[in-house]
Structures are given as C-alpha cells and as structure tokens.
Design a protein around this motif. Sequence first.
Motif, short mmCIF file in Angstrom:
data_model
loop_
_atom_site.label_atom_id
_atom_site.label_comp_id
_atom_site.label_asym_id
_atom_site.label_seq_id
_atom_site.Cartn_x
_atom_site.Cartn_y
_atom_site.Cartn_z
N ASP A 79 0.81 -1.22 0.00
CA ASP A 79 0.00 0.00 0.00
C ASP A 79 0.85 1.27 0.00
N SER A 80 2.00 1.21 -0.60
CA SER A 80 2.83 2.41 -0.67
C SER A 80 2.55 3.18 -1.95
N ARG A 81 3.07 4.38 -1.97
CA ARG A 81 2.88 5.22 -3.15
C ARG A 81 4.22 5.85 -3.51
N VAL A 82 4.65 5.61 -4.75
CA VAL A 82 5.91 6.17 -5.24
C VAL A 82 5.56 7.02 -6.44
N ALA A 83 5.65 8.34 -6.31
CA ALA A 83 5.13 9.17 -7.39
C ALA A 83 6.00 10.40 -7.63
N PHE A 84 6.08 10.79 -8.85
CA PHE A 84 6.74 12.03 -9.27
C PHE A 84 8.20 12.11 -8.80
N ASN A 85 8.85 10.97 -8.70
CA ASN A 85 10.26 10.99 -8.37
C ASN A 85 11.08 10.92 -9.65
N ARG A 86 12.30 11.40 -9.52
CA ARG A 86 13.23 11.25 -10.63
C ARG A 86 14.43 10.46 -10.10
N VAL A 87 14.69 9.34 -10.74
CA VAL A 87 15.73 8.43 -10.24
C VAL A 87 16.80 8.27 -11.30
N GLY A 88 17.97 8.77 -11.03
CA GLY A 88 19.06 8.65 -12.00
C GLY A 88 20.19 7.82 -11.43
N GLY A 89 20.50 6.72 -12.06
CA GLY A 89 21.52 5.82 -11.55
C GLY A 89 22.93 6.34 -11.79
N LYS A 90 23.87 5.65 -11.18
CA LYS A 90 25.27 5.95 -11.44
C LYS A 90 25.60 5.48 -12.84
N ARG A 91 26.51 6.19 -13.48
CA ARG A 91 26.85 5.80 -14.85
C ARG A 91 27.88 4.68 -14.82
N LEU A 92 27.42 3.54 -14.35
CA LEU A 92 28.29 2.38 -14.27
C LEU A 92 28.00 1.45 -15.43
N ASP A 93 28.89 0.51 -15.62
CA ASP A 93 28.65 -0.58 -16.54
C ASP A 93 27.37 -1.29 -16.10
N ILE A 94 26.59 -1.77 -17.07
CA ILE A 94 25.26 -2.30 -16.74
C ILE A 94 25.34 -3.40 -15.68
N ALA A 95 26.42 -4.17 -15.69
CA ALA A 95 26.52 -5.28 -14.74
C ALA A 95 26.74 -4.78 -13.31
N ARG A 96 27.17 -3.54 -13.15
CA ARG A 96 27.47 -3.03 -11.80
C ARG A 96 26.39 -2.07 -11.30
N ARG A 97 25.31 -1.93 -12.06
CA ARG A 97 24.25 -1.02 -11.63
C ARG A 97 23.24 -1.72 -10.73
N GLY A 98 22.49 -0.91 -10.01
CA GLY A 98 21.39 -1.45 -9.22
C GLY A 98 20.06 -1.05 -9.84
N ASP A 99 18.97 -1.50 -9.21
CA ASP A 99 17.65 -1.23 -9.75
C ASP A 99 17.18 0.16 -9.34
N GLY A 100 16.68 0.89 -10.30
CA GLY A 100 16.15 2.22 -9.99
C GLY A 100 14.97 2.13 -9.04
N LEU A 101 14.16 1.09 -9.23
CA LEU A 101 12.99 0.92 -8.38
C LEU A 101 12.80 -0.57 -8.18
N ARG A 102 12.57 -0.97 -6.92
CA ARG A 102 12.32 -2.39 -6.70
C ARG A 102 11.22 -2.55 -5.66
N LEU A 103 10.26 -3.40 -5.98
CA LEU A 103 9.21 -3.73 -5.02
C LEU A 103 9.34 -5.21 -4.70
N TRP A 104 9.34 -5.52 -3.43
CA TRP A 104 9.41 -6.92 -3.00
C TRP A 104 8.24 -7.15 -2.06
N ARG A 105 7.30 -8.00 -2.46
CA ARG A 105 6.13 -8.27 -1.62
C ARG A 105 5.50 -6.98 -1.10
N SER A 106 5.21 -6.09 -2.02
CA SER A 106 4.61 -4.81 -1.63
C SER A 106 3.31 -4.64 -2.40
N ASP A 107 2.29 -5.37 -1.98
CA ASP A 107 1.04 -5.42 -2.73
C ASP A 107 0.35 -4.06 -2.76
N ARG A 108 -0.48 -3.90 -3.79
CA ARG A 108 -1.37 -2.74 -3.91
C ARG A 108 -0.65 -1.40 -3.89
#
Lengths: 291, 513
Positions: free
Chosen positions: B174-203
């Motif tokens: 029941d969370s809300r993620v809105a109107f954010n701007r997420v810019g990752g580090k300019r790393l090689d794709i294998a060394r990057r993380g996820d800009g957004l991740r939901l784990w068992r976060s229903d609705r």
Amino acid sequence: MAHTRPSITGIPHPPCTLATIAWVGVRELRDAVGTRWFALYTLAFAALGLGVSFVSAAGSGGQGLSSFGRTSAGLINLVLLVVPLMALSAGASSIASDRERGMLAYLLAQPVSRTELLLGKYLGLAVALLSCILLGLGLCGIVVGSRGGSLDASSIIWLAGLSLLLALGMLATGMLISVVTRRASVATGTAVFLWLALVFGTDLALMAGTLTFRLRIEELFALSLINPLQVFKMWSLHAIDSTLDVLGPAALYAVEEHGNGLHGLFALCLGLWILLPLALACVLFSRKGAS
Amino acid sequence: MTRRTTPEIARLPRLACLARASVIVATMAAPRGVWAFHQLADQAVDHAAPASRTPANAGPSARHEPGEIGRRIAAASPGDTVIVPAGIYREHLLVDKPVALIAEAGAVIDGGGSGDIVEITAPDVTIRGFVIRNTGIDLDKENAAIRITAPRAVIEHNTLEDILFGIDLREAPDSRVAFNRVGGKRLDIARRGDGLRLWRSDRSVIESNTIHDGRDAILWYSKGIVVRNNVGYDCRYGLHLMFSDDVTITGNEFSRNSVGIYLMYSTGVEITGNRLIRNRGPSGYGIGLKETDQFSVRDNAIVGNRSGVYIDGSPFTDKRPGEFTRNTIAYNDVGFTFLPSARGNELTDNNFIDNIDQVAIAGRGSLDANRFWKGERGNFWSDYTGYDQNGDGIGDFVHESQTLFENMMDKEPKLRLFLFSPAQQAIEFVGRALPAVRPEPKFVDEVPLMSPVLIDIPSRAGSTNSHIGVVGLVMGIAGAGVVLGAGRLCPLVALTTRLASRRSPRTTAGEAT
C-alpha cells in the motif's frame, strides 16, 4: 626543346602534369555528359529515387510516427543497384572504346603521358558520376523535404558521400577492366558480369555458405567486407541510422568488436577498392605503352 | 558557532563528527535563498570536517547515529510533519516512527558515497521533495537511496541522483511512489542497481516517475500494483515483473532500454496505452512475455524496437487467450516474435506498419496455435496486397504472410546481414515466382483491415525537416550545374592553361613556334 605540345579542340595544351590531368578530365567530362548512357542513368536514378521517396512518404503518414530508416533503406537499395552499374560500365567503356575508335592513338600522339590520360579520364568520369548522384539524391531530398519522411539533411549528405565513394571504387574497377580488355564490347560485358556478381552473386554465395558451412558470425562479417556493396550498405546504415544491429547477430558482433572503429574499417575497405584497381590500371596501361 | 578542526575532533568517531557537521549545517541554514545557501552549507561542512571526508566504513550500526534530520525525527512524535529547510545534509537517515518529512526547496541528503541513505522502518512515512544523492556502490549490500521495510510509505517528488539502488520497497504494501526522478550511477550495466524495486509490496502505486540509467525497475511477488505514466530510459529493463499478479501498466513510456516491459511468471496483467520506443541492444524487446498468463495488451505504440513483442510460453494456461488489441507495431526489426512455445494468443485490430519482418517464429515451429483474426476483425498489415471492392473496410482476399527471405531469416538470424540488399529481393522474387520454393504461409488473417486502426498516441514533437529540402535543392543544383556547365568549363580551362603557359618557359617556347 624536346617537343612542342600542339592543342586539341582549340584548347592550348597544359604545361604540367596536374593541368594535363585536369585538361583530359574536363574533356572527358564534357564527352561523358553528352552521351546517351549518362542521360539514361541519371534519368533512371532520379526517377527511381523519386519513386522510393514518394512511396515511403506515403507509408509513414497518419499516425504521427516517423519511420525509422524506411526511406534511407529504400535509397540504399536503389544506390546498390544503380550506382555500381553506372560506374562499372562508364569505366569499362572509357579506354576500350577510345582504343576501338582510334581515339586513344590520337590522344597518345599528344604530349600526354599514359598515366595522365588514365587519371584524367578517371577524374572526368568521377565528376560526371558525382553530378548524376547529386541530381538523383537531390531530387529525393526535395521530395522528402516537401512531403515528409524519415530522412534528415545529414543522412542524405552521408548517403551522397558514400555513394560517391562506391562509385569511385566501381569506376576504378571498370577502368581496370577497360585497360586489360581489347574490345569495347568485351569490356562492357565483363563489367556487367562483374556487376551481377557483386550485386547478387557474392551475397547469394555467402548466404549459401552461411547455411551450409554454418559460418561463424565473425567469419561472416569478415567475408562480407570483401564486397564493396555490402560495405557501402553497412556503412550507410551505421552512419545514417546508427542501427547496425538491424542486420542481426553478425552486425551486433561488429558493433561490439569495433565500436566507433567501424567507420575506419569501412573506409579502409572502400578505399582499397578505389586505390588498388586504379593503381593496377595505371601500371598495366603504362606498361602497354612501353611495349 | 565554533569551528573546531583540532586533532581531537579528527580522532573522534566519524559519525560524531558527521553529527557535528550537521549541526553546523543546520545553524547556518537560517538564510533564505537556495543558491547562496548551498555555498554556505558546503563551506560549513568543509570547515568542520576532515572527518566527514574519511573513508566511510563506519558500518551499518553506526549509520543510525542521528544527524540533524535524524534528531528532528527523534524529537517529533508519531504523526508529526517535519519540515526540513534547504541545505546539504551529509547523513544517513533512519525513519523509525510514522512522520512526514517534507523538504523545502534545496534540501539535499548526501550519502557521501557509502551505504544506504534513507531507511524507513515505520509505517505511514512520507518523504517528499528531497534531493537524495551519492549512495555506496556495493551491489552485495544493495546500497539504496531509499529503503522501505514498512507499509504505506509515500515517496513523492524526490530527486535521486548518483545512486546504486533507487527506491527499494521490501514488504511495504500500500505504498505510493510518485513524481520521483531516479538517476543511476553511470556504471557498466553489470554493476548497476535497480532504480525501483518492489518486493512483496502489494497494492502499491507507481506513478509519474522518471527512471534512467539504472538496471531494472522491477516488481517481485507484488499483487495489484498500478504502474502509471512513468518514463524509463537507458536502463536494462524499463519495467520487469517477476511473479507479480494483477498488475496494471498504463500510460508509461519506455525508450532506449534493452527491454521496455518484461513480464515473467505473472498472471493477470493489463498493459494499456504505453509507448515502447527503440528498445534495442542485446534483447531489444518492446514487450516481452515469458510464461505470463491472462494478460491483455491494448492501445500501445510499439515502435522501432528490435522486436516489438516477444512471446515465450504465454499465455501459460488456456484459461484465457492472450489479448493483443489496437496496438500499433511499427518500424520494428521484427513486429512479433513467437517462440514455438507461444500458444493461444489472439491478435485483432492491431496496426502492423512496416516492420522489416512483421511476424516471426524463432526457430522452427508453427503459429497455428495463435489467431490473427477473430469474427469480422483482423489486423492492418502494411504489406497487404489485396483490395476491397465492396468497400466494407475488410480486404477481399486473405492476408497470408509467406516471403521466402523472412522464412530464411526466422530460421537463421545471421542472414539478416543481407537485409536491404538486392540479393534479398532476388530471393523474394524467386519465392514469389516459383511455387516449388514458396514457403508455407506463416499465418493467415482472413479479414485483414484496409486502413490502420487509429489510436490516440501522444506524439512527441515530430521532426519537421525543412533542412533536407534545402540540402536536396543545393545538391540538385550542383549536379545540374556540373552537367550544364561541362561544356562551358572548357574555355575556363583554356583560360587558366593559357595563363599558366605564359609563365612556363617550356611551353612559351612551344607556343611561339
């Protein structure tokens, strides 16, 4: 004074090599532009180019989406068909038909060295081909500009430049054919045969090879670099759309392996197709003079 | 205010110094005006702290020593709103009670290149308006700008820069993620993380965010998520569903990723009104579906991808056919790629426009188990060659896709190298002319549409190119000029050579004779 240089066609002879080449070139250009083949090829090229532009402009309308590379793909295909034929046959008929008409003996009686003559003719024909390409692609540009299409200004300049390189290579090859054959009809026939081989033969053979020998992608890419038409096609796609990966795994490999070096690689391949035949033609032609 | 940079301070535990730095930041934070303030804050911190620059190996336990914002949270009671004035706060934040943190313009939380930055362990927390930047780059610890481990968080209007993981929701329904701007580090794709991740976060609702230069925006085991009006570009997967059911994905734009939307092992997904543009690279799918069930894909624009739609084992069961309706699939290298395992999809009212290969079967297999028309509605195919004599908008002949080269490409992708060459057309011609080598039709659309189904795609300002007309005109004039001027060039050359010959003794002598 070893000898004097009398003038042909009312033009005073030039004093030095470069000027001689230019003089022969202008003469050749004037002759070439007046011939039937030039008018025919220019018309055909322009008409087909217009067709491609109109059709692809019509296809992309309606949805507010621009078509990525549809027009350029059509134009690349057109250049692949027409420009090598034009350049090969122009080159092949140049020396051979002059020889047949006795014009060659007449020209060589002038104070013009054989190398000067060959290079002059090459330059003249090159300019003629350039004007043909500019006319054809220029018309396409006007159509695309007025009717809307996917091509932008820089890509048509790229396309014209690369077409010229391809034409230069094919012209050099044609002149080599012209130097080694005795009769004009044989030269033209050889040129047309070579055109068929380059346009269809090598590609079909490579396809068959890919299917039967299970060529690896790096082998396939390396082999495809032999054909100047393939090089032109890949270079155009790389330069215009920068989507070489449209050509599948072999092209993906090329992009990953060479990256920005691809421009240099393609330039090297096309450059060799210009310089080697031209140098060989020069050597053979002047050796004939010695014997 | 004192500025003490004595050795004693340098020897203090690092986080104490950090706290001290924050005090200074906060006390300097009085002046209004963001830019002037930024400088002041920077100065203040720089004065305070050789310590704040020491390598950040303080460890996760020390991380929760409160900084300035931390102490404000400590002072607040549950349900309070904490307004954070502008300033650069070099601290790692633990939000362990339900408060709303509202930033004034110019409030920056800087993680100093280590660890997570904001950790939310209490429910009902709001984080709004911050710039949060500079996480660690430890992929094993999954350093994140904002990590949420409690329900009903609201993360809005933040800008996350230079981060490994962006917003990481773990069991935060029941969370809300809105109107954010997420810019990752300019790393090689294998060394990057996820800009957004939901784990068992229903609705939860993911709305109007922009995510770029990350790895994936990914939903794990989360039901009933709404993903609306987001933009994702230059990532690996624009949006990735793993085992996430009943998800609505609508109005998003994913471009220049390796894959736009990738659904895996999820049931009940609605994908409507999205734009999937130029997702290329190694995978290069606009939408990929792997063992996804009970899905519908409607009103999307899928343009310029390596493969517009890629279907692998979907729908997974035969409870409901896979629905593809009113999508525009245009200018992709391949419009639809079916793996032989893809069965039971229904495609109606889609526009297939100038994909180099409209529909492909990867490898050997057949499309028999999928339908390209239903009742009286088929699809629009830009390569349809029939006509419509009775004017009912339906082609009078069936549309059969059977081109020899496409067939060859489907079986041997390496042959794509010969696309756009005359040899390809020679093969197509042979395929049309000789029934002996003509391939079996890949699929049949019995009621092909004569004109595209118009769908409302918000189009970015189209490139009107008047330049090319001018360039074309110049080229044409130049070409014509050479042709027309060739005859007149001769006198010109004559003139120059005459001039040149005057200076050349060798030829002057020749002229004279």
